[in-house]
Write a protein that holds these residues in place. Structure first.
Motif, PDB file in Angstrom:
ATOM      1  N   ALA A   7      16.861 -61.102 -37.035  1.00  0.00           N
ATOM      2  CA  ALA A   7      17.168 -62.274 -36.169  1.00  0.00           C
ATOM      3  C   ALA A   7      17.340 -63.692 -37.288  1.00  0.00           C
ATOM      4  O   ALA A   7      16.472 -63.718 -38.184  1.00  0.00           O
ATOM      5  CB  ALA A   7      16.054 -62.500 -35.170  1.00  0.00           C
ATOM      6  N   PRO A   8      18.088 -64.789 -36.589  1.00  0.00           N
ATOM      7  CA  PRO A   8      18.053 -66.008 -37.484  1.00  0.00           C
ATOM      8  C   PRO A   8      16.719 -66.442 -37.902  1.00  0.00           C
ATOM      9  O   PRO A   8      16.556 -67.159 -38.903  1.00  0.00           O
ATOM     10  CB  PRO A   8      18.861 -66.931 -36.792  1.00  0.00           C
ATOM     11  N   THR A  19      22.725 -60.122 -37.834  1.00  0.00           N
ATOM     12  CA  THR A  19      21.836 -60.976 -37.030  1.00  0.00           C
ATOM     13  C   THR A  19      22.184 -60.977 -35.394  1.00  0.00           C
ATOM     14  O   THR A  19      23.246 -60.638 -35.060  1.00  0.00           O
ATOM     15  CB  THR A  19      21.937 -62.288 -37.619  1.00  0.00           C
ATOM     16  N   VAL A  20      21.190 -61.406 -34.731  1.00  0.00           N
ATOM     17  CA  VAL A  20      21.189 -61.433 -33.208  1.00  0.00           C
ATOM     18  C   VAL A  20      20.403 -62.642 -32.567  1.00  0.00           C
ATOM     19  O   VAL A  20      19.377 -62.790 -33.187  1.00  0.00           O
ATOM     20  CB  VAL A  20      21.043 -60.059 -32.637  1.00  0.00           C
ATOM     21  N   GLY A  21      20.563 -63.243 -31.591  1.00  0.00           N
ATOM     22  CA  GLY A  21      19.667 -63.619 -30.903  1.00  0.00           C
ATOM     23  C   GLY A  21      19.777 -65.040 -30.625  1.00  0.00           C
ATOM     24  O   GLY A  21      19.431 -65.793 -29.448  1.00  0.00           O
ATOM     25  N   ARG A  50      27.145 -58.674 -51.628  1.00  0.00           N
ATOM     26  CA  ARG A  50      27.639 -57.303 -51.420  1.00  0.00           C
ATOM     27  C   ARG A  50      28.044 -57.192 -50.022  1.00  0.00           C
ATOM     28  O   ARG A  50      28.741 -56.017 -49.928  1.00  0.00           O
ATOM     29  CB  ARG A  50      26.941 -56.290 -52.096  1.00  0.00           C
ATOM     30  N   CYS A  51      27.006 -57.549 -48.999  1.00  0.00           N
ATOM     31  CA  CYS A  51      27.020 -56.916 -47.764  1.00  0.00           C
ATOM     32  C   CYS A  51      27.423 -58.069 -46.610  1.00  0.00           C
ATOM     33  O   CYS A  51      27.109 -58.964 -46.591  1.00  0.00           O
ATOM     34  CB  CYS A  51      25.637 -56.736 -47.452  1.00  0.00           C
ATOM     35  N   PRO A  52      28.694 -57.498 -46.094  1.00  0.00           N
ATOM     36  CA  PRO A  52      29.037 -58.164 -44.904  1.00  0.00           C
ATOM     37  C   PRO A  52      27.799 -58.429 -44.045  1.00  0.00           C
ATOM     38  O   PRO A  52      27.167 -57.590 -43.731  1.00  0.00           O
ATOM     39  CB  PRO A  52      29.935 -57.310 -44.101  1.00  0.00           C
ATOM     40  N   VAL A  53      27.974 -59.713 -43.233  1.00  0.00           N
ATOM     41  CA  VAL A  53      26.748 -60.087 -42.243  1.00  0.00           C
ATOM     42  C   VAL A  53      27.523 -60.030 -40.988  1.00  0.00           C
ATOM     43  O   VAL A  53      28.397 -61.020 -40.893  1.00  0.00           O
ATOM     44  CB  VAL A  53      26.250 -61.723 -42.535  1.00  0.00           C
ATOM     45  N   VAL A  54      27.065 -59.027 -40.056  1.00  0.00           N
ATOM     46  CA  VAL A  54      27.616 -59.149 -38.707  1.00  0.00           C
ATOM     47  C   VAL A  54      26.803 -59.966 -37.653  1.00  0.00           C
ATOM     48  O   VAL A  54      25.822 -59.864 -37.294  1.00  0.00           O
ATOM     49  CB  VAL A  54      27.943 -57.802 -37.808  1.00  0.00           C
ATOM     50  N   ASP A  55      27.261 -60.999 -37.326  1.00  0.00           N
ATOM     51  CA  ASP A  55      26.758 -61.984 -36.362  1.00  0.00           C
ATOM     52  C   ASP A  55      27.147 -61.680 -35.078  1.00  0.00           C
ATOM     53  O   ASP A  55      28.167 -61.760 -34.570  1.00  0.00           O
ATOM     54  CB  ASP A  55      27.017 -63.514 -36.589  1.00  0.00           C
ATOM     55  N   THR A  56      26.139 -60.792 -34.399  1.00  0.00           N
ATOM     56  CA  THR A  56      26.637 -60.220 -32.950  1.00  0.00           C
ATOM     57  C   THR A  56      26.283 -61.152 -31.949  1.00  0.00           C
ATOM     58  O   THR A  56      24.909 -61.327 -31.716  1.00  0.00           O
ATOM     59  CB  THR A  56      25.912 -58.834 -32.896  1.00  0.00           C
ATOM     60  N   PHE A  57      26.924 -61.619 -31.048  1.00  0.00           N
ATOM     61  CA  PHE A  57      26.456 -62.410 -29.911  1.00  0.00           C
ATOM     62  C   PHE A  57      26.659 -61.256 -28.785  1.00  0.00           C
ATOM     63  O   PHE A  57      27.515 -60.730 -28.271  1.00  0.00           O
ATOM     64  CB  PHE A  57      27.772 -63.461 -29.741  1.00  0.00           C
ATOM     65  N   TRP A  58      25.658 -61.419 -28.127  1.00  0.00           N
ATOM     66  CA  TRP A  58      25.273 -60.680 -26.670  1.00  0.00           C
ATOM     67  C   TRP A  58      24.294 -60.970 -25.912  1.00  0.00           C
ATOM     68  O   TRP A  58      23.558 -62.031 -26.437  1.00  0.00           O
ATOM     69  CB  TRP A  58      25.623 -59.057 -27.068  1.00  0.00           C
ATOM     70  N   GLN A  59      23.874 -60.487 -24.804  1.00  0.00           N
ATOM     71  CA  GLN A  59      22.924 -60.949 -24.056  1.00  0.00           C
ATOM     72  C   GLN A  59      22.148 -59.724 -23.309  1.00  0.00           C
ATOM     73  O   GLN A  59      22.902 -58.425 -23.521  1.00  0.00           O
ATOM     74  CB  GLN A  59      23.595 -61.762 -22.840  1.00  0.00           C
ATOM     75  N   GLY A  81      25.335 -54.543 -24.714  1.00  0.00           N
ATOM     76  CA  GLY A  81      25.452 -54.360 -25.978  1.00  0.00           C
ATOM     77  C   GLY A  81      26.288 -55.514 -26.603  1.00  0.00           C
ATOM     78  O   GLY A  81      26.614 -56.575 -26.041  1.00  0.00           O
ATOM     79  N   HIS A  82      26.959 -55.425 -27.775  1.00  0.00           N
ATOM     80  CA  HIS A  82      27.433 -56.616 -28.467  1.00  0.00           C
ATOM     81  C   HIS A  82      28.747 -56.763 -27.652  1.00  0.00           C
ATOM     82  O   HIS A  82      29.524 -55.794 -27.433  1.00  0.00           O
ATOM     83  CB  HIS A  82      27.872 -56.148 -29.797  1.00  0.00           C
ATOM     84  N   VAL A  83      29.130 -58.228 -27.669  1.00  0.00           N
ATOM     85  CA  VAL A  83      30.521 -58.279 -26.821  1.00  0.00           C
ATOM     86  C   VAL A  83      31.162 -59.334 -27.756  1.00  0.00           C
ATOM     87  O   VAL A  83      32.498 -59.105 -27.679  1.00  0.00           O
ATOM     88  CB  VAL A  83      30.166 -59.157 -25.482  1.00  0.00           C
ATOM     89  N   LEU A  84      30.884 -60.177 -28.707  1.00  0.00           N
ATOM     90  CA  LEU A  84      31.694 -60.763 -29.575  1.00  0.00           C
ATOM     91  C   LEU A  84      31.052 -60.414 -30.991  1.00  0.00           C
ATOM     92  O   LEU A  84      29.631 -60.666 -31.124  1.00  0.00           O
ATOM     93  CB  LEU A  84      31.712 -62.212 -29.569  1.00  0.00           C
ATOM     94  N   THR A  85      31.657 -59.915 -31.847  1.00  0.00           N
ATOM     95  CA  THR A  85      30.957 -59.309 -33.185  1.00  0.00           C
ATOM     96  C   THR A  85      32.035 -59.182 -33.996  1.00  0.00           C
ATOM     97  O   THR A  85      33.190 -58.464 -33.742  1.00  0.00           O
ATOM     98  CB  THR A  85      30.151 -58.231 -32.838  1.00  0.00           C
ATOM     99  N   PRO A  86      31.755 -59.238 -35.511  1.00  0.00           N
ATOM    100  CA  PRO A  86      32.789 -58.560 -36.260  1.00  0.00           C
ATOM    101  C   PRO A  86      32.448 -57.231 -36.574  1.00  0.00           C
ATOM    102  O   PRO A  86      31.497 -56.575 -36.217  1.00  0.00           O
ATOM    103  CB  PRO A  86      32.251 -59.390 -37.535  1.00  0.00           C
ATOM    104  N   LEU A  87      33.388 -56.417 -37.055  1.00  0.00           N
ATOM    105  CA  LEU A  87      33.357 -55.136 -37.578  1.00  0.00           C
ATOM    106  C   LEU A  87      33.328 -55.170 -39.101  1.00  0.00           C
ATOM    107  O   LEU A  87      34.087 -55.639 -39.670  1.00  0.00           O
ATOM    108  CB  LEU A  87      34.210 -54.344 -37.121  1.00  0.00           C
ATOM    109  N   PRO A  88      32.051 -54.528 -39.621  1.00  0.00           N
ATOM    110  CA  PRO A  88      31.889 -54.948 -41.341  1.00  0.00           C
ATOM    111  C   PRO A  88      33.087 -54.716 -42.184  1.00  0.00           C
ATOM    112  O   PRO A  88      33.280 -55.282 -43.244  1.00  0.00           O
ATOM    113  CB  PRO A  88      30.728 -54.124 -41.576  1.00  0.00           C
TER     114      PRO A  88
END
Ligand code: PRX
Length: 676
Positions: free
Chosen positions: A384-385, A412-414, A433-442, A447-454
């Motif tokens: 989490a942030p 990250t989430v929350g 080196r690592c993508p950061v997937v910032d997952t928005f959901w509730q 489950g994740h609804v707005l999110t990158p795919l790495p």
């Protein structure tokens, strides 16, 4: 459109690393767009393909998805694969052991609060433990459809008991083990749970939490309210046995009611390790999880079996780009939705190996997270942030002591993540080196609804980027008009995806009023959102009376109700104020009854009141004595003004609707600078 090589002048863009793309499930943006298009234009076929992977006692035959989102036309409802028969537990355990030959694969590396405590649990061991627990619950009279409250820390028995419920068709209601006895009681009563599963006690960092004692107090509250539905309380000997290595358990002086209380080791360990799964309808309830509501009373968010299974499984696979040899670690607590979806159900449905962590990031030292990543060679890390901001404060030195080269994807989430924390996570933890997937959901979205795919999505720090498969986001203005292109407004969704909530437990009206009444035809998230010129979504935060403290949603009304219970308080109003680690914190204005004095003792009592009613996460940071509150002539508190005072904003805008504008000056002159 984000094009590689074309540097965005507005924000820096980070492209997926080549080595990750080589074997990524979705290796580029075009593949993402093609899959997304199919999920939106041919949802029946899309989800039918996904369903193929799972076990169906009776396969899906009719339509995959049926729903009504328009509250003005009919009852709001969502149904996914109704009529198909399956079992959640069978799909996440037996299917892995029997059909996929993963019996000897590690499901969980359990890591205790103390580094001296750890355990490894394979898929076949997990299945056996779950069956024993399922048999014990049946012995206690639990039947299909009954609700079981679970108030446990992050120990293996938490996973055993939730899956045991799923196996026998009982509905689990997990209550985060940091909530107070009153919060636990409220949730037990609302769902009319017949069994409570808890533990004697647990250490969180240095702090001992006497869970059985809190559970006893909760059951006392239920009894006082004439609503004691719990017949059995199953108690894990965690503190006595696992931590102290003895069976006496008297260290905590646990009260014992022989009619109700049962020790886990006595009731569960002797049971058979086989238990036939109960075959359930796809739309039967799986669990209830309470989340804060803007009226102050928590809402029992209800999720059902098949849609949640498919959705958590698919999001886990794609968002963390899961591969068989990954070691995955989500640091959330299973008491929250993140743990339900991305510690238990999603990872297990994929046959993943996860770390299950009981402790906190800075115990016994500030490098604990990094130590665990090195110990287990964690490749996918989800936190989490608020934890990132906390660890940022200690700089890079603790990180440098450990080998973090196993990491490939960070998540990250929350809450919204500020670009500074995103960049530190990316550069210091992920070593660039690592993508950061910032997952928005509730809790509600499952489950994740707005999110990158790495492997596919170019990243912009602070943006949750693009919708997941099957998710159709829209931005509306105050009048409910859809905004195209670059825009800012209310984030809503046009149609359901399989993992969306099915209702508020026992309260269809509240379900419709909370999520569907404001803009008929849409699910309303309660979050504000901006869409940029590339179609990327940026969450701007809550636009209702909720606040997000350390990634946990709290309702201002709930805290106000707790403060108002104190005999000295005439009225209370609570707003959020930015906080460097927690994201937001609570700033409370209290008006005292005549003759009551505002002093430190009172402040401590008020804080204690909130902790008792809700739990330590809701402890106020600021409490200001308010001789009056800014109200409109009709008596409505103007929270906007209070928020501005709490944030020390000088320009307070139009105050002409206030009954007594002078009060604003008084409050401004007495505002709290330092935390209480
Ligand atoms: O405000 C959003 C924020 O957390 C809320 C949901 O809280 P809860 O149901 O407790 O679930 C938290 C874990 C999924 C949202 O309405 N939120 C969650 N993730 C993000 C976020 N805000 C911005 N960015 C995120 N990635």
């Amino acid at each position: 459109m984000v094009v590689p090589g074309q540097q965005n002048t507005e924000e820096k863009v980070f492209y997926p690393p080549e080595d990750l793309r080589v074997d990524a499930h979705v290796p580029d943006l075009n593949s993402y767009r093609a899959l997304y298009k199919k999920s939106i234009e041919e949802p029946e076929e899309f989800w039918r393909d996904v369903a193929q992977e799972f076990y169906w006692k009776e396969p899906p035959s009719g339509r995959m998805l049926q729903y009504n989102f328009d509250v003005t036309k009919d009852k709001v409802q969502i149904k996914f694969m109704e009529g198909a028969k399956t079992n959640m537990c069978y799909n996440v355990l037996d299917r892995n052991v029997l059909d996929r030959n993963l019996g000897t694969k590690v499901a969980f590396h359990w890591e205790g609060n103390s580094p001296d405590h750890h355990l490894t649990i394979t898929y076949s061991q997990l299945l056996k433990q779950v069956c024993r627990c399922a048999n014990a619950l049946k012995q206690m009279g639990v039947q299909k459809g009954d609700r079981v409250a679970i108030y446990l820390p992050m120990i293996p028995e938490l996973v055993y008991s939730m899956l045991a419920c799923a196996r026998i068709g009982a509905v689990h209601s997990i209550v985060f083990a940091g909530f107070s006895s009153e919060s636990l009681a409220e949730r037990i009563m609302d769902a009319q749970c017949t069994v409570l599963v808890t533990a004697d006690g647990v250490y969180r960092g240095e702090k001992l939490i006497k869970l059985k004692q809190i559970s006893d107090e909760a059951l006392d509250h239920c009894r006082e309210k004439g609503s004691l539905t719990v017949q059995k309380c199953l108690v894990v000997k965690h503190h006595a046995f696992r931590i102290h290595g003895n069976d006496t358990c008297n260290k905590l002086q646990t009260r014992w009611n022989a009619e109700c209380d049962v020790w886990w080791d006595e009731a569960v360990d002797s049971e058979s390790d086989e238990c036939d799964p109960e075959w359930m309808d796809a739309e039967d309830p799986l669990f209830i999880l309470y989340t804060s509501g803007s009226t102050g009373k928590p809402k029992g968010v209800l999720h059902t079996i098949a849609g949640y299974l498919l959705y958590t499984s698919l999001t886990f696979k794609y968002v963390f780009d899961h591969h068989h040899d990954d070691i995955y670690w989500c640091t959330a607590d299973i008491g929250w939705i993140t743990g339900h979806s991305y510690i238990t159900y999603g990872p297990l449905a994929n046959g993943a190996t996860s770390v299950l962590f009981e402790g906190i990031p800075i115990h016994p030292h500030v490098g604990r997270f990094w130590e665990i990543i090195e110990k287990y060679s964690v490749s996918k890390f989800y936190t989490a942030p608020t934890a990132i901001r906390l660890l940022m404060k200690y700089g890079r030195e603790p990180l440098n002591k450990y080998d973090l080269s196993s990491l490939r994807v960070l998540g990250t989430v929350g809450e919204p993540i500020n670009p500074e924390a995103w960049l530190w996570y990316h550069d210091a933890v992920g070593q660039g080196r690592c993508p950061v997937v910032d997952t928005f959901w509730q809790t509600e979205t499952g489950g994740h609804v707005l999110t990158p795919l790495p492997g596919a999505t170019p990243l912009k720090p602070g943006s949750a980027t693009l919708p997941f498969f099957g998710v159709l986001p829209t931005i509306l203005n105050e009048h409910g008009e859809e905004l195209e292109g670059e825009a800012e407004g209310y984030l809503v969704f046009q149609r359901p995806w399989p993992g969306i909530m099915r209702g508020v437990y026992g309260n269809q009206e509240r379900f419709e009023n909370t999520y569907f009444r404001k803009f008929p035809g849409f699910y309303v998230t309660g979050d504000g959102c901006r869409r940029d010129k590339d179609g990327y979504y940026w969450i701007t935060g809550r636009i209702d009376d909720m606040l997000n403290v350390s990634g946990h949603l709290l309702s201002t009304a709930e805290v106000e109700a707790a403060l108002s219970e104190h005999s000295a308080v005439a009225e209370a109003a609570v707003v959020s104020r930015p906080h460097s680690v927690k994201g937001e914190c609570l700033y409370c204005f209290v008006t005292l009854k005549d003759c009551r004095e505002f002093n430190h003792t009172l402040m401590d009592e008020l804080k204690r009141k909130v902790r008792e009613k809700i739990g330590p996460i809701a402890t106020p940071d600021f409490i200001q004595n308010a001789p009056g509150l800014p109200k409109t002539r009709s008596g409505k508190i103007m929270r906007r003004v209070l928020r501005q005072i709490a944030r020390n904003e000088k320009d307070l805008g139009d105050l002409s609707t206030l009954a007594d504008p002078n009060i604003v000056e008084v409050l401004l002159s007495q505002r709290c600078e330092a935390a209480a």
